[in-house]
Design a protein around this motif. Structure first.
Motif, short mmCIF file in Angstrom:
data_model
loop_
_atom_site.label_atom_id
_atom_site.label_comp_id
_atom_site.label_asym_id
_atom_site.label_seq_id
_atom_site.Cartn_x
_atom_site.Cartn_y
_atom_site.Cartn_z
N VAL A 410 -7.10 -9.97 -7.02
CA VAL A 410 -6.17 -9.55 -5.97
C VAL A 410 -6.33 -8.06 -5.69
O VAL A 410 -6.34 -7.25 -6.62
N ASP A 411 -6.43 -7.74 -4.40
CA ASP A 411 -6.45 -6.33 -3.98
C ASP A 411 -5.04 -5.99 -3.49
O ASP A 411 -4.71 -6.21 -2.32
N VAL A 412 -4.21 -5.50 -4.39
CA VAL A 412 -2.81 -5.22 -4.07
C VAL A 412 -2.70 -4.20 -2.94
O VAL A 412 -1.86 -4.32 -2.04
N GLU A 413 -3.54 -3.18 -2.98
CA GLU A 413 -3.52 -2.13 -1.95
C GLU A 413 -3.77 -2.72 -0.56
O GLU A 413 -3.07 -2.42 0.40
N ASN A 414 -4.77 -3.60 -0.49
CA ASN A 414 -5.11 -4.23 0.78
C ASN A 414 -3.98 -5.14 1.27
O ASN A 414 -3.65 -5.16 2.46
N LEU A 415 -3.38 -5.90 0.35
CA LEU A 415 -2.26 -6.78 0.71
C LEU A 415 -1.07 -5.96 1.21
O LEU A 415 -0.36 -6.39 2.12
N TYR A 416 -0.85 -4.81 0.59
CA TYR A 416 0.24 -3.94 1.04
C TYR A 416 0.03 -3.51 2.50
O TYR A 416 0.95 -3.58 3.31
N TYR A 417 -1.20 -3.07 2.82
CA TYR A 417 -1.48 -2.62 4.18
C TYR A 417 -1.43 -3.77 5.19
O TYR A 417 -1.01 -3.58 6.33
N LYS A 418 -1.83 -4.96 4.76
CA LYS A 418 -1.86 -6.11 5.68
C LYS A 418 -0.49 -6.76 5.87
O LYS A 418 -0.13 -7.17 6.96
N LYS A 419 0.27 -6.85 4.78
CA LYS A 419 1.48 -7.67 4.82
C LYS A 419 2.80 -6.89 4.78
O LYS A 419 3.84 -7.43 5.11
N VAL A 420 2.73 -5.64 4.35
CA VAL A 420 3.99 -4.92 4.11
C VAL A 420 4.16 -3.66 4.95
O VAL A 420 5.21 -3.46 5.56
N LYS A 421 3.15 -2.80 4.98
CA LYS A 421 3.31 -1.45 5.51
C LYS A 421 3.88 -1.43 6.92
O LYS A 421 4.85 -0.69 7.21
N THR A 422 3.31 -2.21 7.84
CA THR A 422 3.77 -2.20 9.23
C THR A 422 5.21 -2.68 9.34
O THR A 422 6.05 -2.06 10.02
N ILE A 423 5.51 -3.79 8.68
CA ILE A 423 6.87 -4.35 8.74
C ILE A 423 7.88 -3.39 8.12
O ILE A 423 8.96 -3.16 8.67
N TYR A 424 7.51 -2.82 6.97
CA TYR A 424 8.39 -1.85 6.30
C TYR A 424 8.69 -0.66 7.22
O TYR A 424 9.84 -0.25 7.37
N GLY A 425 7.65 -0.14 7.86
CA GLY A 425 7.83 0.99 8.78
C GLY A 425 8.75 0.65 9.94
O GLY A 425 9.61 1.45 10.34
N GLU A 426 8.59 -0.57 10.48
CA GLU A 426 9.45 -0.99 11.61
C GLU A 426 10.89 -1.19 11.17
O GLU A 426 11.83 -0.87 11.91
N ILE A 427 11.09 -1.73 9.97
CA ILE A 427 12.46 -1.91 9.45
C ILE A 427 13.16 -0.55 9.34
O ILE A 427 14.31 -0.40 9.78
N ILE A 428 12.47 0.42 8.77
CA ILE A 428 13.06 1.76 8.62
C ILE A 428 13.32 2.38 10.00
O ILE A 428 14.36 3.00 10.23
#
Length: 584
Positions: A410-428
């Protein structure tokens, strides 16, 4: 496109006024009336946010209820656009279904006919300028008050004052205008006249961006004897159809929910318009019969026009009801969400939800839950080299850990950028925008703050599990069974927490699992402060290297911190989320 349209309207008005300055009084009346409607809408927003949102939200489980509420609310607040804005916001936030929203929009079409009755039955019967002036005076006084409710009353009074003053100037304008030109000379009879005047009605409504203003204009012209009754009926049909242009222009910058509702509006008004044109003369005869039975004067064309407008809108709704489900499916098929396969985008966040506190909070919670149960759950499970289905199953956790030895790479860093970062930024972004721009109660503001905290902890958990994943991978690839046992112990603890959280958010008996989570969190807090005796023993007996010991101590603290944060986020997002809307 909107800018081009705006410039074209300005040029057209300049040309019209230069060639015929006698129109200035009529156009001034239309402008004042439109300004009054804007103030009315702003005034009612103050009073209708909480109660109106709750009514609309609870009235959409049945189609007949949503149509009734849509019609009633629109008739009372004299603003179908406000109902449309709320409906788009609620659909975007997932608070109501598209079919429920269609019911509200169909009802709003019926409710908007109240404007014609107000003008025909009241505005044209008395000297309303005498009533408008006191309303304006008191409206302005109230609107300067700091208290929101008093300011709302002021806007409503001023809005009504401008509305009636606009009708007064329109009446005066047509009285002056008929001294120079008689528009009835341009009357066209038969179906040719129906088609021509329907087209004129569409054009006027497109320019004014308001069917209510167009109807007020038609009614004042009709009462002044400047247009024939038959042509006025066709103009009213055109006014209805013309609102679709307004809806289409408004949907260009709207989200997918706005586009779907604009599509529904277009279908409804075109179908209703075609039926009204095809049966205009039978409908006119029906109006005459109803007018006679209700003692409406044969020559009171204004009231008869209002009756005609109401009848063909009701007929349109009745005819469309059997096709609501088919229309919903078609709109969902035609207007699809854009999906980026590489990067996950927000599912519930868009500009429409920022209209009201309830829709923002609902959307933020849904988006955060989606992030938690999909992205975070997957990342943490796979970082531990555990399949999600095993966590959701009732298999013994010890057996799950024992069989899960394969490195999932598992590439946790890659999963973060693909699945989390954009959504997290929009939530904030949306949470901060809501706190800065909306008038929130203390409870609502605290709720949004809790959502931001929960999402920050999600990101912290992913950062911690990234480091843990590296060490788990190294440990499982060694021959040191002592090191493997320690990391399997960490995996077991986290897997147990993930399973209890899964049951907490999916099972009916939430209290049972809430108690378990409380106990697990308490243990994790205590463990953070205590040393791990097992690791101490391995170091004393020289069973692991110094580097491995350092990693184990760090991961021991990280695992307990992750457990605490996973549970805290679950509690923030899933504990009585419905109660968040009780004090709106």
């Amino acid at each position: 496109m909107k800018r081009v349209f705006f410039v074209a309207v300005l040029i057209a008005l300049a040309i019209i006024l230069s060639f015929n300055p006698n129109l200035k009084t009529i156009l001034a009346g239309v402008s004042i009336l439109l300004f009054g409607m804007i103030m009315l809408e702003e005034g009612f927003k103050v009073f209708t946010k909480g109660p109106l949102q709750n009514i609309l939200k609870k009235a959409t489980n049945k189609l007949y209820k949503s149509i009734t509420v849509g019609a009633t609310v629109t008739a009372l607040i004299q603003s179908s656009s406000l109902v449309s804005v709320i409906t788009i916001s609620f659909i975007s936030a997932g608070l109501i279904s598209l079919s429920g929203g269609l019911g509200l929009i169909f009802g709003a079409n019926i409710g908007s006919t109240a404007t014609a009755w107000l003008v025909a039955g009241f505005g044209l019967k008395i000297k309303i300028s005498a009533l408008a002036m006191p309303m304006l005076v008191f409206g302005v006084i109230f609107s300067f008050q700091k208290k929101a409710s008093l300011k709302g009353i002021g806007n409503v009074l001023a809005g009504l004052g401008f509305f009636f003053l606009g009708i007064h100037y329109m009446k005066e304008g047509f009285d002056i205008f008929k001294e120079y030109i008689d528009l009835t000379e341009y009357a066209v009879t038969g179906y040719l006249g129906v088609l021509i005047y329907t087209g004129i009605g569409i054009i006027i409504t497109t320019i004014l961006q308001s069917s209510s203003a167009t109807l007020a204009l038609i009614l004042t012209a009709l009462s002044a004897g400047q247009i024939e009754y038959e042509n006025a009926l066709a103009l009213a049909i055109g006014a209805n159809v013309g609102t679709t242009i307004t809806a289409i222009l408004g949907s260009l910058s709207s989200n997918i929910a706005g586009k779907r509702l604009a599509g529904a509006h277009l279908i409804f008004n075109i179908v209703t318009g075609i039926i009204a044109i095809a049966f205009i003369y039978p409908l006119a005869n029906l109006v005459d019969n109803i007018a006679e039975s209700t003692h409406i004067s044969e020559t009171n064309y204004a009231l008869k026009l209002a009756l005609f407008h109401t009848i063909f809108n009701i007929i349109g709704v009745v005819l469309m009801i059997p096709f609501v489900n088919k229309m919903e499916r078609m709109l969902l098929r035609v207007f699809k969400e854009k999906i980026d396969k590489d990067i996950d985008e927000p599912k519930y966040l868009n500009e429409a939800i920022l209209e009201f506190p309830a829709t923002v909070i609902s959307s933020l919670i849904k988006e955060s839950k989606y992030l938690y149960k999909n992205a975070l759950f997957e990342i943490v499970a796979h970082a531990l080299n555990i399949h999600r289905e095993d966590i959701k199953s009732d298999k013994r956790i010890k057996k799950v850990i024992k069989k899960s030895t394969e490195d999932m790479q598992v590439d946790v860093e890659n999963l973060y950028y693909k699945k989390v970062k954009t959504i997290y930024g929009e939530i904030i972004k949306y949470a901060t925008t809501a706190q800065n721009n909306l008038k929130l109660t203390k409870q609502q503001n605290n709720t949004i703050t809790d959502i931001k905290i929960a999402n920050r902890k999600i990101v912290e958990i992913i950062r911690d599990v990234r480091e843990l994943n590296k060490n788990v991978t190294v440990a499982l690839s060694t021959d040191n069974r002592h090191l493997i046992n320690e990391y399997n112990s960490f995996r077991k603890k986290l897997t147990k927490v993930l399973r209890v959280i899964y049951l907490f958010r999916t099972e009916d008996n939430t209290q049972k699992y809430a108690d378990k989570l409380t106990q697990l969190k308490k243990q994790a807090k205590e463990n953070i402060r205590l040393s791990n005796k097992s690791i101490d023993r391995l170091i004393r007996k020289d069973l692991i290297t110094v580097e491995s010991a350092s990693s184990l101590f760090n991961d021991y603290a990280n695992v307990n911190n992750m457990i605490k944060k996973l549970i805290e986020v679950a509690e923030l997002l899933y504990n009585d989320s419905d109660s968040l809307f009780e004090n709106e």
